[in-house]
Design a protein around this motif. Sequence first.
Motif, mmCIF file in Angstrom:
data_model
loop_
_atom_site.group_PDB
_atom_site.id
_atom_site.type_symbol
_atom_site.label_atom_id
_atom_site.label_comp_id
_atom_site.label_asym_id
_atom_site.label_seq_id
_atom_site.Cartn_x
_atom_site.Cartn_y
_atom_site.Cartn_z
ATOM 1 N N SER A 97 74.581 -5.973 42.918
ATOM 2 C CA SER A 97 73.696 -5.366 43.913
ATOM 3 C C SER A 97 74.166 -3.936 44.144
ATOM 4 C CB SER A 97 73.722 -6.154 45.224
ATOM 5 O OG SER A 97 75.003 -6.089 45.813
ATOM 6 N N CYS A 98 73.306 -3.136 44.738
ATOM 7 C CA CYS A 98 73.663 -1.757 45.033
ATOM 8 C C CYS A 98 72.774 -1.260 46.171
ATOM 9 C CB CYS A 98 73.525 -0.870 43.802
ATOM 10 S SG CYS A 98 71.847 -0.755 43.137
ATOM 11 N N SER A 99 72.997 -0.055 46.588
ATOM 12 C CA SER A 99 72.200 0.562 47.647
ATOM 13 C C SER A 99 71.647 1.881 47.120
ATOM 14 C CB SER A 99 73.075 0.805 48.876
ATOM 15 O OG SER A 99 72.323 1.431 49.891
ATOM 16 N N ILE A 100 70.354 2.096 47.327
ATOM 17 C CA ILE A 100 69.696 3.312 46.849
ATOM 18 C C ILE A 100 68.926 3.934 48.002
ATOM 19 C CG2 ILE A 100 68.032 4.281 45.230
ATOM 20 C CD1 ILE A 100 68.429 1.694 43.552
ATOM 21 N N THR A 101 69.140 5.213 48.241
ATOM 22 C CA THR A 101 68.371 5.953 49.234
ATOM 23 C C THR A 101 67.568 7.029 48.510
ATOM 24 O OG1 THR A 101 70.008 5.561 50.958
ATOM 25 C CG2 THR A 101 68.474 7.385 51.308
ATOM 26 N N ALA A 102 66.266 7.039 48.749
ATOM 27 C CA ALA A 102 65.396 8.050 48.146
ATOM 28 C C ALA A 102 65.451 9.294 49.017
ATOM 29 C CB ALA A 102 63.967 7.526 48.044
ATOM 30 N N SER A 103 66.245 10.262 48.611
ATOM 31 C CA SER A 103 66.351 11.480 49.414
ATOM 32 C C SER A 103 66.724 12.673 48.547
ATOM 33 C CB SER A 103 67.395 11.314 50.526
ATOM 34 O OG SER A 103 68.697 11.393 50.001
ATOM 35 N N ASN A 104 66.398 13.864 49.064
ATOM 36 C CA ASN A 104 66.752 15.101 48.377
ATOM 37 C C ASN A 104 68.262 15.270 48.311
ATOM 38 O OD1 ASN A 104 64.012 15.691 48.128
ATOM 39 N ND2 ASN A 104 63.973 16.862 50.018
ATOM 40 N N ASP A 105 68.980 14.728 49.286
ATOM 41 C CA ASP A 105 70.442 14.813 49.273
ATOM 42 C C ASP A 105 71.024 14.097 48.055
ATOM 43 O OD1 ASP A 105 70.410 16.215 51.660
ATOM 44 O OD2 ASP A 105 70.852 14.452 52.889
ATOM 45 N N VAL A 106 70.381 13.037 47.619
ATOM 46 C CA VAL A 106 70.863 12.254 46.487
ATOM 47 C C VAL A 106 70.352 12.805 45.159
ATOM 48 C CG1 VAL A 106 70.834 9.954 45.406
ATOM 49 C CG2 VAL A 106 71.048 10.166 47.895
ATOM 50 N N PHE A 107 69.062 13.161 45.088
ATOM 51 C CA PHE A 107 68.421 13.507 43.816
ATOM 52 C C PHE A 107 68.072 14.982 43.653
ATOM 53 C CE2 PHE A 107 67.322 9.069 44.760
ATOM 54 C CZ PHE A 107 67.925 8.463 43.681
ATOM 55 N N GLY A 108 68.333 15.782 44.668
ATOM 56 C CA GLY A 108 67.866 17.163 44.621
ATOM 57 C C GLY A 108 66.415 17.208 45.047
ATOM 58 N N ASP A 109 65.838 18.385 45.073
ATOM 59 C CA ASP A 109 64.448 18.534 45.515
ATOM 60 C C ASP A 109 63.606 19.142 44.403
ATOM 61 O OD1 ASP A 109 62.063 18.824 46.831
ATOM 62 O OD2 ASP A 109 62.933 19.729 48.619
ATOM 63 N N PRO A 110 62.964 18.299 43.582
ATOM 64 C CA PRO A 110 62.174 18.817 42.462
ATOM 65 C C PRO A 110 60.877 19.509 42.886
ATOM 66 C CG PRO A 110 61.891 16.456 42.625
ATOM 67 C CD PRO A 110 62.941 16.837 43.643
ATOM 68 N N CYS A 111 60.455 19.345 44.143
ATOM 69 C CA CYS A 111 59.217 19.978 44.612
ATOM 70 C C CYS A 111 59.305 20.166 46.133
ATOM 71 C CB CYS A 111 57.990 19.174 44.215
ATOM 72 S SG CYS A 111 58.146 17.392 44.304
ATOM 73 N N VAL A 112 59.787 21.323 46.517
ATOM 74 C CA VAL A 112 59.977 21.649 47.929
ATOM 75 C C VAL A 112 58.645 21.555 48.669
ATOM 76 C CG1 VAL A 112 60.687 23.465 49.541
ATOM 77 C CG2 VAL A 112 61.944 23.126 47.393
ATOM 78 N N GLY A 113 58.674 20.891 49.832
ATOM 79 C CA GLY A 113 57.474 20.761 50.659
ATOM 80 C C GLY A 113 56.609 19.567 50.309
ATOM 81 N N THR A 114 56.943 18.847 49.249
ATOM 82 C CA THR A 114 56.188 17.661 48.834
ATOM 83 C C THR A 114 56.952 16.417 49.258
ATOM 84 O OG1 THR A 114 55.236 18.801 46.930
ATOM 85 C CG2 THR A 114 55.305 16.399 46.819
ATOM 86 N N PHE A 115 56.230 15.438 49.821
ATOM 87 C CA PHE A 115 56.838 14.160 50.182
ATOM 88 C C PHE A 115 56.954 13.333 48.911
ATOM 89 C CE2 PHE A 115 56.865 9.841 52.014
ATOM 90 C CZ PHE A 115 57.934 9.999 52.896
ATOM 91 N N LYS A 116 58.156 12.905 48.581
ATOM 92 C CA LYS A 116 58.431 12.278 47.296
ATOM 93 C C LYS A 116 58.672 10.781 47.424
ATOM 94 C CE LYS A 116 61.243 15.714 47.343
ATOM 95 N NZ LYS A 116 60.435 16.590 48.178
ATOM 96 N N TYR A 117 58.801 10.133 46.267
ATOM 97 C CA TYR A 117 59.151 8.723 46.213
ATOM 98 C C TYR A 117 59.981 8.465 44.962
ATOM 99 C CZ TYR A 117 54.899 8.685 43.316
ATOM 100 O OH TYR A 117 53.952 8.966 42.372
ATOM 101 N N LEU A 118 60.748 7.386 45.011
ATOM 102 C CA LEU A 118 61.587 6.966 43.905
ATOM 103 C C LEU A 118 60.916 5.778 43.228
ATOM 104 C CD1 LEU A 118 64.369 7.187 42.442
ATOM 105 C CD2 LEU A 118 65.242 5.564 44.155
#
Length: 120
Positions: free
Chosen positions: A87-108
């Motif tokens: 098992s693991c823990s994943i958080t969908a955030s710019n802190d983890v993945f960077g921000d590929p599109c500033v101002g856009t609400f993203k998803y993992l």
Amino acid sequence: MTSRLLFLLLLGNMFCEAFGTNHFILCENSTIHPMCDAGWIIYVDSADYGRHDSTTCSFGRPPSELQNTSCSTLADVVAENCTGENSCSITASNDVFGDPCVGTFKYLDVTYECTFWFLP
């Protein structure tokens, strides 16, 4: 979990049994804890963080945050943190993945399998 197909994969002297494929989409700033049954481990097939359409994870979001639908980044950190773990823990955030599109609400978007590895 989607289909519960059993398949056996021979890799040199290692065998792998896997039951189906799991898929989840996690909206930005959310956390999930994928897990496999006891004795099984996670194998991440793919992980992508960004936005590919204007409907996924759109509830309550202003249209301006959903317009850019051609931005994403490979989310290799998911495989690095989860593959080989039960098992693991994943958080969908710019802190983890960077921000590929500033101002856009993203998803993992993640696809993984639960596998059982053993040496014969």
